[in-house]
Design an enzyme around this catalytic site. Structure first.
Site, PDB file in Angstrom:
ATOM      1  N   CYS A 163      50.393  34.642  40.923  1.00 26.93           N
ATOM      2  CA  CYS A 163      51.733  34.914  40.382  1.00 26.93           C
ATOM      3  C   CYS A 163      52.133  33.981  39.243  1.00 26.93           C
ATOM      4  O   CYS A 163      52.245  34.417  38.108  1.00 26.93           O
ATOM      5  CB  CYS A 163      52.769  34.801  41.501  1.00 26.93           C
ATOM      6  SG  CYS A 163      52.522  36.051  42.765  1.00 26.93           S
TER       7      CYS A 163
HETATM    8  N1  LIG Z   1      49.930  37.269  46.588  1.00 23.48           N
HETATM    9  C1  LIG Z   1      51.161  36.884  46.360  1.00 23.48           C
HETATM   10  O1  LIG Z   1      51.560  35.786  46.751  1.00 23.48           O
HETATM   11  C2  LIG Z   1      52.145  37.781  45.646  1.00 23.48           C
HETATM   12  C3  LIG Z   1      53.515  37.474  45.733  1.00 23.48           C
HETATM   13  C4  LIG Z   1      54.433  38.285  45.102  1.00 23.48           C
HETATM   14  C5  LIG Z   1      53.985  39.360  44.343  1.00 23.48           C
HETATM   15  N2  LIG Z   1      52.657  39.639  44.245  1.00 23.48           N
HETATM   16  C6  LIG Z   1      52.254  40.805  43.451  1.00 23.48           C
HETATM   17  O2  LIG Z   1      51.903  41.856  44.334  1.00 23.48           O
HETATM   18  C7  LIG Z   1      50.828  42.626  43.783  1.00 23.48           C
HETATM   19  C8  LIG Z   1      49.671  42.663  44.757  1.00 23.48           C
HETATM   20  O3  LIG Z   1      49.185  41.348  44.938  1.00 23.48           O
HETATM   21  P1  LIG Z   1      48.251  40.925  46.154  1.00 23.48           P
HETATM   22  O4  LIG Z   1      48.215  39.444  46.135  1.00 23.48           O
HETATM   23  O5  LIG Z   1      48.658  41.628  47.394  1.00 23.48           O
HETATM   24  O6  LIG Z   1      46.855  41.529  45.667  1.00 23.48           O
HETATM   25  P2  LIG Z   1      45.497  41.662  46.524  1.00 23.48           P
HETATM   26  O7  LIG Z   1      44.387  41.581  45.537  1.00 23.48           O
HETATM   27  O8  LIG Z   1      45.534  40.720  47.685  1.00 23.48           O
HETATM   28  O9  LIG Z   1      45.566  43.136  47.116  1.00 23.48           O
HETATM   29  C9  LIG Z   1      45.539  44.282  46.327  1.00 23.48           C
HETATM   30  C10 LIG Z   1      44.824  45.375  47.096  1.00 23.48           C
HETATM   31  O10 LIG Z   1      44.921  46.579  46.333  1.00 23.48           O
HETATM   32  C11 LIG Z   1      43.704  47.300  46.498  1.00 23.48           C
HETATM   33  N3  LIG Z   1      43.612  48.278  45.417  1.00 23.48           N
HETATM   34  C12 LIG Z   1      43.396  48.056  44.110  1.00 23.48           C
HETATM   35  N4  LIG Z   1      43.457  49.222  43.410  1.00 23.48           N
HETATM   36  C13 LIG Z   1      43.727  50.190  44.324  1.00 23.48           C
HETATM   37  C14 LIG Z   1      43.923  51.596  44.241  1.00 23.48           C
HETATM   38  N5  LIG Z   1      43.862  52.226  43.061  1.00 23.48           N
HETATM   39  N6  LIG Z   1      44.149  52.283  45.374  1.00 23.48           N
HETATM   40  C15 LIG Z   1      44.214  51.646  46.561  1.00 23.48           C
HETATM   41  N7  LIG Z   1      44.045  50.317  46.710  1.00 23.48           N
HETATM   42  C16 LIG Z   1      43.818  49.588  45.594  1.00 23.48           C
HETATM   43  C17 LIG Z   1      42.643  46.220  46.500  1.00 23.48           C
HETATM   44  O11 LIG Z   1      41.451  46.672  47.104  1.00 23.48           O
HETATM   45  C18 LIG Z   1      43.344  45.120  47.336  1.00 23.48           C
HETATM   46  O12 LIG Z   1      43.061  45.255  48.706  1.00 23.48           O
HETATM   47  C19 LIG Z   1      50.503  41.975  42.440  1.00 23.48           C
HETATM   48  O13 LIG Z   1      51.213  42.632  41.431  1.00 23.48           O
HETATM   49  C20 LIG Z   1      51.035  40.569  42.601  1.00 23.48           C
HETATM   50  O14 LIG Z   1      51.377  39.996  41.356  1.00 23.48           O
HETATM   51  C21 LIG Z   1      51.724  38.875  44.905  1.00 23.48           C
END
Ligand SMILES: NC(=O)c1ccc[n+]([C@@H]2O[C@H](COP(=O)([O-])OP(=O)(O)OC[C@H]3O[C@@H](n4cnc5c(N)ncnc54)[C@H](O)[C@@H]3O)[C@@H](O)[C@H]2O)c1
Length: 451
Positions: A282
Protein backbone atom coordinates in the site's frame (compact mmCIF):
# COMPACT_ATOMS: atom_id res chain seq x y z
CA UNK A 1 -36.77 17.73 10.75
CA UNK A 2 -36.98 14.18 9.40
CA UNK A 3 -35.94 13.35 5.87
CA UNK A 4 -37.15 10.32 3.98
CA UNK A 5 -34.94 8.61 1.41
CA UNK A 6 -36.43 8.36 -2.10
CA UNK A 7 -37.84 4.91 -2.90
CA UNK A 8 -35.36 2.49 -4.46
CA UNK A 9 -35.83 1.24 -8.04
CA UNK A 10 -37.55 -2.18 -8.06
CA UNK A 11 -34.38 -4.22 -8.70
CA UNK A 12 -32.63 -2.40 -5.86
CA UNK A 13 -35.54 -2.89 -3.47
CA UNK A 14 -35.52 -6.63 -4.22
CA UNK A 15 -31.80 -6.84 -3.45
CA UNK A 16 -32.18 -4.70 -0.32
CA UNK A 17 -34.77 -7.15 1.01
CA UNK A 18 -32.55 -10.12 0.21
CA UNK A 19 -29.62 -8.45 2.00
CA UNK A 20 -31.78 -7.71 5.05
CA UNK A 21 -32.99 -11.33 5.14
CA UNK A 22 -29.44 -12.66 4.52
CA UNK A 23 -30.79 -14.64 1.56
CA UNK A 24 -28.59 -12.74 -0.92
CA UNK A 25 -25.77 -14.82 -2.43
CA UNK A 26 -22.60 -12.80 -2.03
CA UNK A 27 -19.21 -13.16 -3.72
CA UNK A 28 -15.65 -11.91 -3.41
CA UNK A 29 -13.23 -11.88 -6.35
CA UNK A 30 -9.60 -12.11 -5.20
CA UNK A 31 -9.03 -14.00 -1.94
CA UNK A 32 -5.80 -12.43 -0.68
CA UNK A 33 -4.99 -10.31 2.39
CA UNK A 34 -8.12 -8.21 1.75
CA UNK A 35 -10.56 -10.61 0.09
CA UNK A 36 -10.35 -13.58 2.48
CA UNK A 37 -11.00 -11.56 5.68
CA UNK A 38 -13.94 -9.86 3.92
CA UNK A 39 -15.38 -13.19 2.71
CA UNK A 40 -15.14 -14.56 6.26
CA UNK A 41 -16.95 -11.50 7.71
CA UNK A 42 -19.73 -11.85 5.11
CA UNK A 43 -20.10 -15.54 5.97
CA UNK A 44 -20.11 -14.68 9.68
CA UNK A 45 -22.95 -12.21 9.01
CA UNK A 46 -24.99 -15.14 7.68
CA UNK A 47 -24.56 -14.81 3.90
CA UNK A 48 -23.83 -17.75 1.67
CA UNK A 49 -20.47 -16.51 0.40
CA UNK A 50 -18.53 -17.61 -2.67
CA UNK A 51 -14.89 -16.65 -3.14
CA UNK A 52 -13.51 -16.58 -6.67
CA UNK A 53 -9.76 -16.68 -7.28
CA UNK A 54 -7.47 -17.72 -10.14
CA UNK A 55 -5.13 -19.36 -7.63
CA UNK A 56 -6.29 -22.96 -7.25
CA UNK A 57 -4.19 -23.47 -4.09
CA UNK A 58 -6.16 -20.75 -2.27
CA UNK A 59 -9.48 -22.10 -3.53
CA UNK A 60 -8.57 -25.65 -2.47
CA UNK A 61 -7.43 -24.45 0.98
CA UNK A 62 -10.76 -22.71 1.63
CA UNK A 63 -12.68 -25.75 0.43
CA UNK A 64 -10.66 -27.86 2.91
CA UNK A 65 -11.63 -25.36 5.64
CA UNK A 66 -8.11 -23.93 5.96
CA UNK A 67 -6.87 -20.35 6.19
CA UNK A 68 -3.62 -19.20 4.55
CA UNK A 69 -3.82 -15.60 5.85
CA UNK A 70 -2.23 -14.97 9.24
CA UNK A 71 -5.06 -12.69 10.47
CA UNK A 72 -7.83 -15.17 9.56
CA UNK A 73 -8.08 -18.12 11.96
CA UNK A 74 -8.45 -21.52 10.32
CA UNK A 75 -11.21 -22.29 12.83
CA UNK A 76 -13.37 -19.53 11.25
CA UNK A 77 -12.81 -20.77 7.70
CA UNK A 78 -13.52 -24.35 8.84
CA UNK A 79 -16.67 -23.36 10.76
CA UNK A 80 -18.21 -21.34 7.93
CA UNK A 81 -17.19 -23.87 5.29
CA UNK A 82 -18.79 -26.70 7.26
CA UNK A 83 -21.94 -24.63 7.76
CA UNK A 84 -22.16 -24.25 3.95
CA UNK A 85 -21.68 -20.46 4.15
CA UNK A 86 -18.15 -20.21 2.71
CA UNK A 87 -16.79 -21.89 -0.39
CA UNK A 88 -14.41 -20.96 -3.17
CA UNK A 89 -14.07 -21.60 -6.87
CA UNK A 90 -11.93 -20.76 -9.87
CA UNK A 91 -15.02 -20.80 -12.10
CA UNK A 92 -15.96 -17.30 -13.38
CA UNK A 93 -19.45 -18.57 -14.31
CA UNK A 94 -20.32 -18.64 -10.60
CA UNK A 95 -20.83 -14.85 -10.90
CA UNK A 96 -24.12 -15.70 -12.62
CA UNK A 97 -25.41 -17.15 -9.31
CA UNK A 98 -24.48 -14.12 -7.18
CA UNK A 99 -26.42 -11.06 -6.02
CA UNK A 100 -23.34 -9.07 -4.97
CA UNK A 101 -19.66 -9.21 -5.87
CA UNK A 102 -16.71 -7.39 -4.26
CA UNK A 103 -13.50 -7.03 -6.23
CA UNK A 104 -10.31 -7.33 -4.14
CA UNK A 105 -7.59 -7.96 -6.74
CA UNK A 106 -4.08 -6.43 -6.74
CA UNK A 107 -3.34 -2.93 -8.03
CA UNK A 108 0.46 -2.82 -8.38
CA UNK A 109 2.66 -0.30 -10.16
CA UNK A 110 4.47 -0.93 -13.40
CA UNK A 111 8.28 -0.48 -13.38
CA UNK A 112 7.67 3.05 -14.69
CA UNK A 113 5.54 3.78 -11.56
CA UNK A 114 2.37 3.90 -13.68
CA UNK A 115 -0.76 2.13 -12.34
CA UNK A 116 -1.19 -1.45 -13.46
CA UNK A 117 -4.96 -1.94 -13.63
CA UNK A 118 -4.69 -5.20 -15.58
CA UNK A 119 -5.96 -7.33 -12.63
CA UNK A 120 -8.93 -5.03 -12.08
CA UNK A 121 -9.75 -4.96 -15.79
CA UNK A 122 -9.59 -8.74 -16.13
CA UNK A 123 -11.73 -9.27 -12.99
CA UNK A 124 -14.30 -6.75 -14.27
CA UNK A 125 -14.33 -8.37 -17.73
CA UNK A 126 -14.98 -11.72 -16.04
CA UNK A 127 -17.92 -10.19 -14.13
CA UNK A 128 -19.19 -8.43 -17.28
CA UNK A 129 -19.39 -11.80 -19.05
CA UNK A 130 -21.86 -13.00 -16.38
CA UNK A 131 -23.50 -9.69 -15.46
CA UNK A 132 -27.22 -9.94 -14.80
CA UNK A 133 -29.91 -7.49 -13.72
CA UNK A 134 -29.89 -6.71 -10.01
CA UNK A 135 -26.18 -7.50 -9.41
CA UNK A 136 -24.30 -5.18 -7.01
CA UNK A 137 -20.61 -4.76 -7.97
CA UNK A 138 -18.23 -3.11 -5.50
CA UNK A 139 -14.59 -2.35 -6.26
CA UNK A 140 -12.37 -2.46 -3.15
CA UNK A 141 -8.89 -2.46 -4.74
CA UNK A 142 -6.99 0.75 -4.03
CA UNK A 143 -6.87 2.87 -7.15
CA UNK A 144 -6.92 6.42 -8.57
CA UNK A 145 -10.03 8.63 -8.50
CA UNK A 146 -12.14 7.91 -11.56
CA UNK A 147 -11.41 4.18 -11.90
CA UNK A 148 -14.94 3.10 -10.96
CA UNK A 149 -16.79 5.34 -13.39
CA UNK A 150 -14.14 5.72 -16.11
CA UNK A 151 -12.80 2.15 -16.29
CA UNK A 152 -15.14 -0.27 -14.49
CA UNK A 153 -18.54 1.15 -15.49
CA UNK A 154 -17.91 1.19 -19.28
CA UNK A 155 -16.72 -2.45 -19.25
CA UNK A 156 -19.79 -3.55 -17.29
CA UNK A 157 -22.19 -1.56 -19.50
CA UNK A 158 -20.82 -3.00 -22.77
CA UNK A 159 -23.56 -5.68 -22.81
CA UNK A 160 -26.36 -3.07 -22.65
CA UNK A 161 -27.27 -3.13 -18.94
CA UNK A 162 -27.09 0.29 -17.27
CA UNK A 163 -25.37 1.00 -13.94
CA UNK A 164 -27.72 2.46 -11.32
CA UNK A 165 -30.79 1.18 -13.16
CA UNK A 166 -30.20 -2.49 -14.13
CA UNK A 167 -27.21 -3.26 -11.93
CA UNK A 168 -25.48 -1.37 -9.14
CA UNK A 169 -21.92 -0.11 -8.78
CA UNK A 170 -19.91 1.37 -5.90
CA UNK A 171 -16.36 1.86 -4.64
CA UNK A 172 -15.42 1.02 -1.08
CA UNK A 173 -11.76 1.20 -0.12
CA UNK A 174 -10.29 -1.59 1.98
CA UNK A 175 -8.49 -0.25 5.07
CA UNK A 176 -7.22 -3.51 6.58
CA UNK A 177 -3.96 -3.34 8.54
CA UNK A 178 -2.42 -6.84 8.51
CA UNK A 179 -1.18 -7.94 11.92
CA UNK A 180 -3.28 -5.35 13.78
CA UNK A 181 -5.22 -7.23 16.44
CA UNK A 182 -7.25 -4.22 17.59
CA UNK A 183 -8.46 -2.88 14.24
CA UNK A 184 -9.84 -5.58 11.94
CA UNK A 185 -12.03 -5.83 8.86
CA UNK A 186 -15.07 -5.85 11.16
CA UNK A 187 -14.40 -2.79 13.32
CA UNK A 188 -12.61 -0.40 10.95
CA UNK A 189 -15.31 1.97 9.61
CA UNK A 190 -16.10 1.31 5.94
CA UNK A 191 -16.37 4.16 3.43
CA UNK A 192 -18.82 3.65 0.54
CA UNK A 193 -19.39 5.78 -2.53
CA UNK A 194 -22.04 4.58 -4.98
CA UNK A 195 -22.61 5.72 -8.53
CA UNK A 196 -26.22 6.60 -7.63
CA UNK A 197 -28.10 6.87 -4.30
CA UNK A 198 -29.48 3.35 -4.90
CA UNK A 199 -25.93 1.99 -5.44
CA UNK A 200 -24.81 3.59 -2.15
CA UNK A 201 -27.86 2.33 -0.27
CA UNK A 202 -27.21 -1.25 -1.40
CA UNK A 203 -23.47 -1.10 -0.63
CA UNK A 204 -24.37 0.22 2.84
CA UNK A 205 -26.89 -2.58 3.31
CA UNK A 206 -24.28 -5.23 2.40
CA UNK A 207 -21.53 -3.87 4.64
CA UNK A 208 -23.96 -2.87 7.39
CA UNK A 209 -24.71 -6.55 7.86
CA UNK A 210 -21.11 -7.47 8.59
CA UNK A 211 -19.10 -4.34 9.49
CA UNK A 212 -19.72 -2.20 12.59
CA UNK A 213 -19.75 1.28 10.98
CA UNK A 214 -20.44 2.30 7.38
CA UNK A 215 -19.88 5.88 6.20
CA UNK A 216 -21.40 7.09 2.94
CA UNK A 217 -19.66 9.64 0.73
CA UNK A 218 -21.15 11.34 -2.31
CA UNK A 219 -19.46 9.42 -5.15
CA UNK A 220 -17.03 6.61 -6.03
CA UNK A 221 -14.40 9.28 -6.86
CA UNK A 222 -14.57 10.70 -3.33
CA UNK A 223 -14.27 7.19 -1.85
CA UNK A 224 -11.27 6.46 -4.10
CA UNK A 225 -9.62 9.73 -3.04
CA UNK A 226 -10.24 9.05 0.69
CA UNK A 227 -8.06 5.95 0.53
CA UNK A 228 -5.31 7.78 -1.35
CA UNK A 229 -5.37 10.63 1.17
CA UNK A 230 -4.96 8.11 4.02
CA UNK A 231 -2.02 6.35 2.42
CA UNK A 232 -0.39 9.53 1.13
CA UNK A 233 -0.68 11.00 4.64
CA UNK A 234 1.34 8.05 5.95
CA UNK A 235 3.89 8.09 3.13
CA UNK A 236 4.52 11.83 3.49
CA UNK A 237 4.73 11.80 7.30
CA UNK A 238 7.07 8.80 7.23
CA UNK A 239 9.13 10.67 4.62
CA UNK A 240 9.28 13.69 6.92
CA UNK A 241 10.42 11.71 9.94
CA UNK A 242 12.92 9.74 7.84
CA UNK A 243 14.43 13.03 6.68
CA UNK A 244 14.46 14.21 10.31
CA UNK A 245 16.36 11.01 11.19
CA UNK A 246 19.03 11.91 8.63
CA UNK A 247 19.27 15.43 10.08
CA UNK A 248 19.56 14.01 13.60
CA UNK A 249 22.30 11.67 12.38
CA UNK A 250 24.34 14.67 11.22
CA UNK A 251 23.55 16.76 14.32
CA UNK A 252 24.31 14.02 16.84
CA UNK A 253 20.76 13.95 18.24
CA UNK A 254 18.57 10.87 18.77
CA UNK A 255 15.49 11.14 16.53
CA UNK A 256 13.82 8.49 18.69
CA UNK A 257 14.08 10.62 21.80
CA UNK A 258 12.87 13.67 19.85
CA UNK A 259 9.76 11.91 18.46
CA UNK A 260 8.84 10.36 21.82
CA UNK A 261 9.14 13.71 23.56
CA UNK A 262 7.14 15.51 20.83
CA UNK A 263 4.45 12.82 21.15
CA UNK A 264 3.71 14.01 24.69
CA UNK A 265 1.98 17.06 23.17
CA UNK A 266 -1.70 16.28 23.64
CA UNK A 267 -2.87 18.02 20.44
CA UNK A 268 -1.60 18.87 16.98
CA UNK A 269 1.06 16.16 16.76
CA UNK A 270 0.94 12.50 15.79
CA UNK A 271 4.11 10.40 16.09
CA UNK A 272 5.57 8.67 13.04
CA UNK A 273 8.80 6.72 13.35
CA UNK A 274 11.75 6.46 10.98
CA UNK A 275 12.88 3.13 9.59
CA UNK A 276 14.71 1.28 6.82
CA UNK A 277 12.19 2.31 4.13
CA UNK A 278 8.59 1.64 3.15
CA UNK A 279 7.19 -1.79 2.44
CA UNK A 280 3.98 -3.63 1.75
CA UNK A 281 1.39 -3.44 -0.94
CA UNK A 282 0.00 0.00 0.00
CA UNK A 283 2.11 2.87 1.31
CA UNK A 284 4.99 2.67 -1.22
CA UNK A 285 2.55 2.20 -4.14
CA UNK A 286 -0.82 3.88 -3.70
CA UNK A 287 0.33 7.53 -3.61
CA UNK A 288 1.80 7.03 -7.09
CA UNK A 289 -1.68 6.15 -8.37
CA UNK A 290 -2.66 9.67 -7.38
CA UNK A 291 0.43 11.41 -8.75
CA UNK A 292 -0.06 9.55 -12.06
CA UNK A 293 -3.71 10.58 -12.26
CA UNK A 294 -3.14 14.27 -11.54
CA UNK A 295 -0.46 14.45 -14.26
CA UNK A 296 -3.40 14.03 -16.66
CA UNK A 297 -4.70 17.38 -15.48
CA UNK A 298 -1.28 19.05 -15.59
CA UNK A 299 -0.61 18.86 -11.84
CA UNK A 300 2.61 17.78 -10.19
CA UNK A 301 2.13 15.97 -6.84
CA UNK A 302 5.30 17.29 -5.21
CA UNK A 303 4.83 15.95 -1.68
CA UNK A 304 4.25 12.43 -3.03
CA UNK A 305 7.32 12.50 -5.27
CA UNK A 306 9.52 13.97 -2.51
CA UNK A 307 8.35 11.43 0.08
CA UNK A 308 9.02 8.71 -2.50
CA UNK A 309 12.61 9.93 -2.94
CA UNK A 310 13.31 10.20 0.80
CA UNK A 311 11.69 6.88 1.72
CA UNK A 312 13.23 5.10 -1.29
CA UNK A 313 16.73 6.13 -0.17
CA UNK A 314 16.37 4.75 3.38
CA UNK A 315 17.65 1.21 2.63
CA UNK A 316 20.85 2.86 1.36
CA UNK A 317 21.21 4.79 4.61
CA UNK A 318 20.94 1.52 6.51
CA UNK A 319 23.73 0.14 4.30
CA UNK A 320 25.78 3.29 5.08
CA UNK A 321 25.28 2.58 8.79
CA UNK A 322 26.52 -0.99 8.28
CA UNK A 323 29.57 0.38 6.45
CA UNK A 324 30.29 2.84 9.31
CA UNK A 325 29.78 0.16 11.94
CA UNK A 326 32.16 -2.27 10.21
CA UNK A 327 34.62 0.54 9.62
CA UNK A 328 34.69 1.22 13.37
CA UNK A 329 36.00 -2.36 13.76
CA UNK A 330 38.51 -1.89 10.94
CA UNK A 331 36.48 -4.09 8.58
CA UNK A 332 35.22 -3.64 5.04
CA UNK A 333 31.76 -4.62 3.83
CA UNK A 334 33.41 -6.90 1.26
CA UNK A 335 33.94 -10.24 2.90
CA UNK A 336 31.96 -9.37 6.06
CA UNK A 337 29.38 -11.80 7.42
CA UNK A 338 26.15 -9.83 7.82
CA UNK A 339 23.17 -11.33 9.63
CA UNK A 340 19.88 -9.53 8.87
CA UNK A 341 17.13 -9.83 11.50
CA UNK A 342 13.51 -9.51 10.35
CA UNK A 343 12.93 -9.35 6.61
CA UNK A 344 9.12 -9.04 6.26
CA UNK A 345 8.01 -5.49 5.55
CA UNK A 346 6.71 -4.85 9.06
CA UNK A 347 6.65 -6.29 12.53
CA UNK A 348 4.99 -9.63 13.31
CA UNK A 349 3.69 -10.43 9.83
CA UNK A 350 4.88 -12.72 7.02
CA UNK A 351 4.29 -10.37 4.06
CA UNK A 352 7.44 -9.73 2.04
CA UNK A 353 5.96 -7.48 -0.63
CA UNK A 354 8.16 -4.42 -1.29
CA UNK A 355 10.07 -5.11 1.94
CA UNK A 356 13.02 -2.71 2.39
CA UNK A 357 15.02 -5.67 3.74
CA UNK A 358 15.28 -6.93 0.16
CA UNK A 359 17.06 -3.73 -0.91
CA UNK A 360 19.27 -3.66 2.19
CA UNK A 361 20.33 -7.28 1.58
CA UNK A 362 20.70 -6.78 -2.18
CA UNK A 363 23.00 -3.74 -1.84
CA UNK A 364 25.10 -5.39 0.89
CA UNK A 365 25.51 -8.53 -1.21
CA UNK A 366 26.44 -6.43 -4.23
CA UNK A 367 29.15 -4.79 -2.12
CA UNK A 368 30.58 -8.21 -1.35
CA UNK A 369 29.06 -9.06 2.06
CA UNK A 370 28.03 -12.65 2.82
CA UNK A 371 24.34 -12.39 3.78
CA UNK A 372 22.30 -14.61 6.07
CA UNK A 373 19.00 -13.80 7.75
CA UNK A 374 16.71 -14.78 10.58
CA UNK A 375 12.94 -14.24 10.43
CA UNK A 376 10.48 -16.41 12.37
CA UNK A 377 7.75 -15.51 9.84
CA UNK A 378 9.74 -16.10 6.63
CA UNK A 379 11.39 -19.54 6.60
CA UNK A 380 12.66 -19.22 3.02
CA UNK A 381 13.54 -16.36 0.69
CA UNK A 382 13.59 -17.51 -2.91
CA UNK A 383 16.32 -16.19 -5.20
CA UNK A 384 13.71 -14.80 -7.61
CA UNK A 385 12.26 -12.60 -4.83
CA UNK A 386 15.36 -10.53 -3.99
CA UNK A 387 18.19 -8.91 -5.91
CA UNK A 388 20.75 -11.41 -4.54
CA UNK A 389 19.14 -14.15 -6.72
CA UNK A 390 20.10 -17.08 -4.46
CA UNK A 391 17.68 -19.03 -2.26
CA UNK A 392 18.21 -18.30 1.45
CA UNK A 393 16.76 -20.04 4.50
CA UNK A 394 16.17 -18.39 7.87
CA UNK A 395 19.01 -19.40 10.21
CA UNK A 396 18.19 -20.13 13.86
CA UNK A 397 18.84 -17.17 16.15
CA UNK A 398 21.54 -18.78 18.29
CA UNK A 399 24.52 -17.50 20.25
CA UNK A 400 26.78 -19.02 17.57
CA UNK A 401 24.95 -17.36 14.66
CA UNK A 402 25.18 -13.98 16.43
CA UNK A 403 28.85 -14.40 17.35
CA UNK A 404 29.76 -15.55 13.83
CA UNK A 405 28.34 -12.36 12.25
CA UNK A 406 30.64 -9.36 11.79
CA UNK A 407 27.52 -7.20 11.87
CA UNK A 408 23.89 -7.88 12.82
CA UNK A 409 21.31 -5.61 11.16
CA UNK A 410 17.84 -5.21 12.66
CA UNK A 411 15.59 -4.38 9.72
CA UNK A 412 12.22 -5.54 11.10
CA UNK A 413 11.69 -5.57 14.86
CA UNK A 414 9.50 -8.66 15.36
CA UNK A 415 8.35 -8.93 18.97
CA UNK A 416 9.48 -12.56 19.09
CA UNK A 417 13.19 -11.73 18.65
CA UNK A 418 15.27 -12.07 21.80
CA UNK A 419 16.89 -8.63 21.95
CA UNK A 420 18.75 -9.38 25.18
CA UNK A 421 20.46 -12.34 23.48
CA UNK A 422 21.20 -10.20 20.42
CA UNK A 423 22.66 -7.37 22.49
CA UNK A 424 24.81 -9.77 24.49
CA UNK A 425 26.27 -11.87 21.66
CA UNK A 426 26.45 -9.67 18.55
CA UNK A 427 29.81 -7.94 17.93
CA UNK A 428 28.20 -5.04 16.12
CA UNK A 429 24.54 -4.13 15.70
CA UNK A 430 22.90 -1.74 13.26
CA UNK A 431 19.42 -1.01 14.56
CA UNK A 432 17.09 0.67 12.06
CA UNK A 433 14.02 0.48 14.35
CA UNK A 434 15.19 1.46 17.84
CA UNK A 435 14.55 -2.13 18.89
CA UNK A 436 17.48 -2.03 21.34
CA UNK A 437 16.74 0.47 24.08
CA UNK A 438 19.43 2.70 25.56
CA UNK A 439 22.90 3.55 24.24
CA UNK A 440 25.55 0.83 23.78
CA UNK A 441 29.02 1.15 22.29
CA UNK A 442 28.47 -1.65 19.76
CA UNK A 443 24.98 -0.51 18.64
CA UNK A 444 24.67 1.89 15.69
CA UNK A 445 21.15 3.29 15.48
CA UNK A 446 19.53 4.93 12.50
CA UNK A 447 18.96 8.58 13.38
CA UNK A 448 21.04 8.60 16.53
CA UNK A 449 24.65 9.41 17.40
CA UNK A 450 27.14 6.57 17.89
CA UNK A 451 28.24 6.27 21.52
N1 LIG B 1 -2.79 -6.00 1.88
C1 LIG B 1 -3.16 -4.89 2.47
O1 LIG B 1 -2.73 -4.59 3.58
C2 LIG B 1 -4.15 -3.95 1.81
C3 LIG B 1 -4.77 -2.97 2.61
C4 LIG B 1 -5.69 -2.11 2.04
C5 LIG B 1 -5.94 -2.20 0.67
N2 LIG B 1 -5.32 -3.13 -0.10
C6 LIG B 1 -5.65 -3.18 -1.52
O2 LIG B 1 -6.51 -4.28 -1.75
C7 LIG B 1 -6.24 -4.87 -3.03
C8 LIG B 1 -5.92 -6.34 -2.87
O3 LIG B 1 -4.74 -6.46 -2.10
P1 LIG B 1 -4.30 -7.82 -1.40
O4 LIG B 1 -3.20 -7.45 -0.48
O5 LIG B 1 -5.48 -8.54 -0.87
O6 LIG B 1 -3.74 -8.63 -2.66
P2 LIG B 1 -3.33 -10.18 -2.71
O7 LIG B 1 -2.27 -10.28 -3.75
O8 LIG B 1 -3.07 -10.69 -1.33
O9 LIG B 1 -4.65 -10.91 -3.23
C9 LIG B 1 -5.19 -10.69 -4.50
C10 LIG B 1 -5.83 -11.98 -4.97
O10 LIG B 1 -6.49 -11.72 -6.20
C11 LIG B 1 -6.35 -12.86 -7.04
N3 LIG B 1 -6.64 -12.46 -8.41
C12 LIG B 1 -5.89 -11.68 -9.22
N4 LIG B 1 -6.54 -11.47 -10.40
C13 LIG B 1 -7.72 -12.14 -10.31
C14 LIG B 1 -8.82 -12.30 -11.18
N5 LIG B 1 -8.84 -11.72 -12.39
N6 LIG B 1 -9.85 -13.07 -10.78
C15 LIG B 1 -9.84 -13.66 -9.56
N7 LIG B 1 -8.82 -13.53 -8.68
C16 LIG B 1 -7.77 -12.76 -9.05
C17 LIG B 1 -4.94 -13.33 -6.77
O11 LIG B 1 -4.77 -14.68 -7.13
C18 LIG B 1 -4.85 -13.12 -5.23
O12 LIG B 1 -5.25 -14.26 -4.53
C19 LIG B 1 -5.11 -4.04 -3.63
O13 LIG B 1 -5.66 -3.03 -4.44
C20 LIG B 1 -4.46 -3.41 -2.42
O14 LIG B 1 -3.82 -2.20 -2.74
C21 LIG B 1 -4.44 -4.03 0.46
Amino acid sequence: MTTTSPPLPTAAETLRQKLAARTARVGVVGLGYVGLPLAVELARAGFKTTGIDLDKRKVDAINRGESYIQDVPTKDVAEFHEAGRLSATTDPASVATLDTVNICVPTPLRKTKDPDLSYVVSAVEMIAAHLHPGLLVILESTTYPGTTDEVVQPILEKGGLKAGRDFFLAFSPERVDPGNEKWTTKNVPKIVGGLTPACSALAKALYGASIDTVIEVSSPKVAEMVKLLENTFRAVNIGLVNELALMCDRLGISVWEVVDAAATKPFGFMPFYPGPGLGGHCIPIDPFYLSWKVKEVGFEARFIELAGHVNGAMPHHVVDKVTDALNSHGKAVRGANVLVLGISYKRDIDDMRESPALDVMGVLQQKGAAISYHDPYVPTLLGRDWPGSVDLHSVPLTTQALERADCVVIVTDHKALDYTLILRHAKLIVDSRNAIKGAHAHVFKLGAPAT
